[in-house]
Design a protein around this motif. Sequence first.
Motif, mmCIF file in Angstrom:
data_model
loop_
_atom_site.group_PDB
_atom_site.id
_atom_site.type_symbol
_atom_site.label_atom_id
_atom_site.label_comp_id
_atom_site.label_asym_id
_atom_site.label_seq_id
_atom_site.Cartn_x
_atom_site.Cartn_y
_atom_site.Cartn_z
ATOM 1 N N GLN A 1 44.879 40.198 22.906
ATOM 2 C CA GLN A 1 43.867 39.769 23.871
ATOM 3 C C GLN A 1 42.982 38.686 23.282
ATOM 4 O O GLN A 1 42.664 37.713 23.935
ATOM 5 C CB GLN A 1 43.015 40.962 24.267
ATOM 6 C CG GLN A 1 43.457 41.509 25.616
ATOM 7 C CD GLN A 1 42.554 42.618 26.092
ATOM 8 O OE1 GLN A 1 41.582 42.932 25.421
ATOM 9 N NE2 GLN A 1 42.895 43.176 27.216
ATOM 10 N N ASP B 1 44.679 35.667 23.355
ATOM 11 C CA ASP B 1 44.780 35.160 24.717
ATOM 12 C C ASP B 1 43.526 34.389 25.097
ATOM 13 O O ASP B 1 43.578 33.276 25.595
ATOM 14 C CB ASP B 1 44.966 36.335 25.683
ATOM 15 C CG ASP B 1 46.412 36.383 26.166
ATOM 16 O OD1 ASP B 1 47.220 35.638 25.588
ATOM 17 O OD2 ASP B 1 46.699 37.139 27.098
ATOM 18 N N GLU B 2 42.375 35.051 24.862
ATOM 19 C CA GLU B 2 41.131 34.384 25.231
ATOM 20 C C GLU B 2 40.981 33.089 24.454
ATOM 21 O O GLU B 2 40.600 32.063 25.006
ATOM 22 C CB GLU B 2 39.939 35.305 24.950
ATOM 23 C CG GLU B 2 39.705 36.301 26.063
ATOM 24 C CD GLU B 2 38.268 36.798 26.102
ATOM 25 O OE1 GLU B 2 37.409 36.169 25.435
ATOM 26 O OE2 GLU B 2 38.016 37.790 26.784
ATOM 27 N N LEU C 1 41.396 30.305 27.290
ATOM 28 C CA LEU C 1 40.132 29.826 27.846
ATOM 29 C C LEU C 1 39.962 28.314 27.684
ATOM 30 O O LEU C 1 39.521 27.650 28.631
ATOM 31 C CB LEU C 1 38.950 30.594 27.238
ATOM 32 C CG LEU C 1 38.713 31.975 27.881
ATOM 33 C CD1 LEU C 1 37.580 32.718 27.187
ATOM 34 C CD2 LEU C 1 38.409 31.839 29.377
ATOM 35 N N ARG D 1 47.978 36.683 32.462
ATOM 36 C CA ARG D 1 47.192 36.568 31.232
ATOM 37 C C ARG D 1 45.977 35.668 31.459
ATOM 38 O O ARG D 1 44.875 35.948 30.974
ATOM 39 C CB ARG D 1 48.060 36.027 30.095
ATOM 40 C CG ARG D 1 49.030 37.078 29.542
ATOM 41 C CD ARG D 1 50.035 36.453 28.592
ATOM 42 N NE ARG D 1 49.387 35.708 27.522
ATOM 43 C CZ ARG D 1 49.927 34.612 26.934
ATOM 44 N NH1 ARG D 1 51.104 34.156 27.339
ATOM 45 N NH2 ARG D 1 49.287 34.001 25.970
ATOM 46 N N ALA E 1 42.068 36.854 31.189
ATOM 47 C CA ALA E 1 41.086 36.196 30.330
ATOM 48 C C ALA E 1 39.893 35.711 31.145
ATOM 49 O O ALA E 1 38.743 35.769 30.711
ATOM 50 C CB ALA E 1 41.729 35.019 29.601
ATOM 51 N N TYR E 2 40.207 35.253 32.342
ATOM 52 C CA TYR E 2 39.154 34.641 33.163
ATOM 53 C C TYR E 2 38.203 35.681 33.756
ATOM 54 O O TYR E 2 36.976 35.521 33.729
ATOM 55 C CB TYR E 2 39.802 33.830 34.294
ATOM 56 C CG TYR E 2 38.829 33.341 35.331
ATOM 57 C CD1 TYR E 2 38.803 33.905 36.605
ATOM 58 C CD2 TYR E 2 37.926 32.334 35.042
ATOM 59 C CE1 TYR E 2 37.911 33.475 37.556
ATOM 60 C CE2 TYR E 2 37.031 31.886 35.981
ATOM 61 C CZ TYR E 2 37.025 32.459 37.241
ATOM 62 O OH TYR E 2 36.145 32.030 38.171
#
Lengths: 129, 359, 295
Positions: C12, C15-16, C20, C128, C132-133
């Motif tokens: 995660q 991912d961020e 992002l 994903r 994240a959003y």
Amino acid sequence: MTAGPRLFSILRQGPYLIASIHTALDDSQLVRFQEDLIDQIGRYRARGVVIDVAALDVLDSFASRMLRDIGEMARLRGAATVVVGIQPDVAFTMVRLGMDTGSVATALDLEEGLSSLERLMNASPGRRT
Amino acid sequence: MPAAEPAGGTQQGSGSPDVAALIPLVRRIVTARVPDQATADDLVQETLARVLAASGRLESGTLEPYAIVTARNVVTSLWRDQDRQRRHQHRVVDLRPPEAPDEDVLVQEDRAAIAQALSRLSDREREILLAHEVAGRDTRSLAAELGSTAGAVAAQLNRSRARLRVEYLLAAERIEPPTEQCRPVLLAISGGDRRRQRDVDAARHLLECEACGRLSEPLMGRGRTRDDEVRVPVRKDADVVAARHVARELATRLDFSPTDLTLIATAVSELARNIVRFADVGEIVVELLEAPRRGIKVVARDAGPGIDDLDRALLDGYSTYRGLGLGLPGARRLMDEFGIASESGRGTTVTMIKWRDEP
Amino acid sequence: MTERASAGFPAQISDEEELLPQLVAHLREHRTRLRQEWATRIQGAHLLQAMTPQEMAAETTSVYDNYVEVLETGSVEALQRYARNLSERIIPRGVETQEVVGIVLLLRDVLARSLFEKYQRDFPLLNRVLDAYEPAANRIANTVAVSFVDERERVIRQQQDSIRELSTPVLPVRERLLILPIIGVLDAERARQLTEQLLSGIRTHRAKVVVVDITGVPDVDEAVANHLVQTVDASRLMGASVIITGLSPEIAQTLVTIGVDLSKMDTIGDLQGGLEEAERHLGYAVTRTEGPGGP
Ligand SMILES: [Zn+2]
């Protein structure tokens, strides 16, 4: 039928009567209050009466008139009357309604009412002395 | 204590009616609607007391239906009181008794009343109404079939429903309207048509006609639920206190200042007293105004002798009873708006408003 | 368990970290179009109608940029400051909490939709991206709402304080004695407030005498003069006597015009004289009651 909470009480304290109205009264109940009070003034030869109306949220023209009449009748029986406990908004409403309130003696509360009776007694020569 | 009077009265005899014989019937009706034992006992007693009081003017044979109607009314008025204090409702009365033993009886009574009400409609009215309500036909298809417009059909349906409600109540309460005026008045109320109500002088009729006064309450409750309007019947001294209490309660919701609350309550007190003194019977209607300006409106209406000289009545000191003659002029000084209409022999209506908002 | 957590958690984070910046780049690139779309949605939802189109354009641009900045930096401080500032400006114009929350949620949805459009061909990636959003977007909405509510409460408190200050002119001078100095124009509403203040003040302070000083009142109309007289009478009904000081000739004239018998009112020229008179009242009362009052 007559059970239930007392609508008003009339108590003796020395030469005075303390009459308290406990709840909103309708016209016929007010008339009964008046009759009881006048009756007791005569019976006990009271020299003064304090009427506590703090529990009343409305003093309309009938109730105001009733208080004035009591004062008048009490005077004829030799007793002074002081009405105490008129709430701020009730006081203003009575005036706005157009009540001629000049002839009724008033005080903030019971304590003040009793001391203003004392003052009246001392100012005017009592009947007994 | 009122249930006594068993008397050896024979059913068909002209003597005292056998009210005691009604107890099982009345109890059945009441307990089917009110599960609480103590409340039910009270209501049974009250019903019997009323039947007993009325027995003198009832024809023999009508005692039983009268008792049924009275029992229902007594229960309804309990419900209405309960409704006013909704907070406590659940404690005393469950409006839908879970499985009352006499549910069947009630359903049958109801069904009969509906059938009778339906039979009062014209064939055409009944057909359209049933097609819409029961068969589920929409207004557009009905309109096409009838060569009309959907709007016209919808309006027709509304009128039919209004009529059905009136007829249903009349049938359920077993009331034959005492005057010619009754049906038009009830219909105008049921339809919620204010203009029509004015045309038939509904307000006045409700004051004069006891039957319609009673029936109008469920009719008015329908459609628009108005908890921003309260009517207080005014007949006796105690009602004066009740009326001003109601006004104060309602005004509190608009956050009036303490002084304004007292001004309002006092003005209502003056008008209610006038009704008791001069008209014997009348009502106070208190209504909250929302738009365009918030305020509280008080209408005091009576069917009394009316006031001959309004100008004089509004002068201080004019009074024929033991007050200060401040009733009308005093109330006027306490409120922001004040209007009075009176007709000799027909009654008086006073309308007052206290505004909450600045103009 | 431990295994799953340790496996999922870094994923995660990455991912961020990874996604992002992509998002931010996308939102910056389409800034004009997305902001415009958002503004249209706001209008369609009838939000912020108290604002002019120019103000709306300026504010939506700022909010948009702040929004994207939070996504980029992860720090809400700048947004918080902006939200407070915005709230301060729009609260006096009657903008409600739900409007502010509403526009932020609209923005969240507009942006989410554009992400959806961009990534819709690649569902795993889309998932994903949205994962994240969404937490970031919700944190933003939350920040704005909280700032607004805080600011609103502060403004309301401030208003209440200043109202209280303005309307508590009843001064207890000594036991049983109140002064009510009235300064400035007396209109009906203010007169009403003064009356309520005075009458409840009499009860709270157990006042026996009230000095109402109207030296600072230039003139009154008949309605207000009437009100003044009624207040005096009402005070008396509560057991307090009223002394009026600083009565100007103009006001005296008005009182006479409405039929007030000035001889029946206790009027004294100036406040000093009024206070002396008041103390005489009280002194008289005190000496008299203390004598025979005892047992
Ligand atoms: Zn009728």
